[in-house]
Design an enzyme around this catalytic site. Sequence first.
Site, mmCIF file in Angstrom:
data_model
loop_
_atom_site.group_PDB
_atom_site.id
_atom_site.type_symbol
_atom_site.label_atom_id
_atom_site.label_comp_id
_atom_site.label_asym_id
_atom_site.label_seq_id
_atom_site.Cartn_x
_atom_site.Cartn_y
_atom_site.Cartn_z
ATOM 1 C CD GLU A 352 -2.817 -1.226 2.369
ATOM 2 O OE1 GLU A 352 -4.022 -1.433 2.187
ATOM 3 O OE2 GLU A 352 -2.311 -1.100 3.504
HETATM 4 C C1 NGO Z 1 -3.842 -4.900 4.535
HETATM 5 C C2 NGO Z 1 -2.936 -3.760 4.887
HETATM 6 C C3 NGO Z 1 -2.775 -3.588 6.392
HETATM 7 C C4 NGO Z 1 -4.105 -3.685 7.107
HETATM 8 C C5 NGO Z 1 -4.775 -4.994 6.742
HETATM 9 C C6 NGO Z 1 -6.112 -5.139 7.412
HETATM 10 C C7 NGO Z 1 -1.722 -5.494 4.164
HETATM 11 C C8 NGO Z 1 -0.595 -6.340 3.736
HETATM 12 N N1 NGO Z 1 -1.689 -4.190 4.294
HETATM 13 O O1 NGO Z 1 -2.903 -6.006 4.489
HETATM 14 O O2 NGO Z 1 -2.161 -2.351 6.655
HETATM 15 O O3 NGO Z 1 -3.904 -3.639 8.495
HETATM 16 O O4 NGO Z 1 -4.946 -5.116 5.353
HETATM 17 O O5 NGO Z 1 -6.806 -6.286 7.049
#
Ligand code: NGO
Length: 542
Positions: A352
């Site tokens: 992200e």
């Molecule tokens: C995503 C995000 C995290 C969140 C999570 C919550 C990843 C790899 N990045 O997973 O920052 O906490 O979802 O489900």
Amino acid sequence: MPRVLCALLLAAGATAAGARAASSTPSAAAEVTSRVIPVPASVQAGGGAFRLTSGTAIEVDGGPDAPDSGSQAARDVADYAAGLLRPATGYALPVVQTLAALGEGGGRADGPAGIVLALGDTDQGLGDEGYRLHTTPTSVTVSARTPAGLFHGVQTLRQLLPAAVESRTAVPDTAWTVPDADIRDVPRYAYRGAMLDVARHFLTVAQVERSIDQLALYKINTLHLHLTDDQGWRIAVSSWPRLATYGGSTEVGGGSGGWYSQQDYQEIVGYAASRFLTVVPEIDGPGHTNAALASYAELNCDGKAPALYTGTSVGFSSLCVGHDNTYTFLDDVIREVAALTPGPYLHIGGDEAHSTSAADYVTFVDHVQQIVAAHGKTVIGWHQIDSAHPAPGAIAQYWGTAGDETDVAAAAQAGTRLIMSPANRAYLDMKYTSSTSLGLNWAGYVEVKTSYDWDPATFVKNVPASAVFGVEAPLWTETLKSNADLDFMAFPRLPGIAELGWSPAATHDWDAYRVRLAAQAPRWTALGITFYRSPQVDWPAA
Ligand code: NGO
């Protein structure tokens, strides 16, 4: 039935019930498979059921190398086993050293009665983590080539005993019987992980250790710690002290947060090692870095430190990819964390990075991979690192939902290994249903069957099965704080992911699994674990 034939039947998927039907005496094997998660690879009839008594001893056979280190390692496992079994049984269960050789078939050729934990099994196929367990009316022998294998065998022995064995106070008048069994068990995958997000809500050392004990019960061998995120930096770094003292001073919702001193972290690593789990520390970047950016103004492209963050949005923060400072910082952090971490892996995050340009992202990931290699560790990253240039040996952790990502398949074909954590299957923080009060639902609702009923080898299309290194169940903590919160989301889904990681694909069968899962409930209750009573499973009355 000879073992080889049994294994062939399993490999061919001869029956959905796998190990159970592969046995020459279904009733004895069925008794074993009904009690043990992950279901063992091969179960046959042993020499008769064994019952613990007040006179039972735990004998340690250190194998051919005894009395050197092999012997001490076996003894440590025996002490651990005694610690598990003494409180509920009320028996003394003395640990005694013997140098007797293993008998044919893993059982003892002769020798005194009792629980025998033996290193030096000559069955090469047991590998680094496999074990055999054989009962007779006078003994139960667990044998392995490694202490880890012995430890996993002890978890099977523990699950073969009545659930009351988990009680920390004596449970008199219990028949501590181990059913008739001859088990040969090896894991499907070398990497079987769980992740704790200690950044969104700080979890104490005691909470992490409690989780480690739960993971060990299901033969999980890796604990991934998500140590840094926008809401908190949780590990002391001596060269950048404000990361912890300031960056760790809050959490989601504005609580006081917390961080691990280097000694705390080493305590966790040591506790994990005593349960044969390897710790994988994650230092997330270039996104998910607000806590670091808030701690040191010079890490920001504009030289201004943002405020600490206690919300739950993602994707707004980025390290300054063009600044040398960023790499000095990362080199210091990774050097210190690597030095505290005996395991081979260091997780660089990489998810992200919505506030980092695609070109900057590639520059960043490529550079960080070099830093990790320079400090002697193998890179793990969230699967977005596949859009950069994964280093030889790097491992991508898949957290998508569709399984159709072509860059992930291409990287896997080119040799990047994969850890499978599809969010709509393996994420323990997803709500079970729309009425689950804890958790998130961005990847959908993940009931127990959905969580269990998939195959890590085929979930991402066009990935060679050999590229799949293992599975991991992440537990993100935006909405979770207490032990009860963690337990409720992990149980009953965690044992299912553990089984996907350990048991042969041919044993995979929801209808059989849901019955075996129900049988674990009294064990969780005895352990003080509060779980979600999914309507998909016929739980025994509470
Ligand atoms: C995503 C995000 C995290 C969140 C999570 C919550 C990843 C790899 N990045 O997973 O920052 O906490 O979802 O489900």
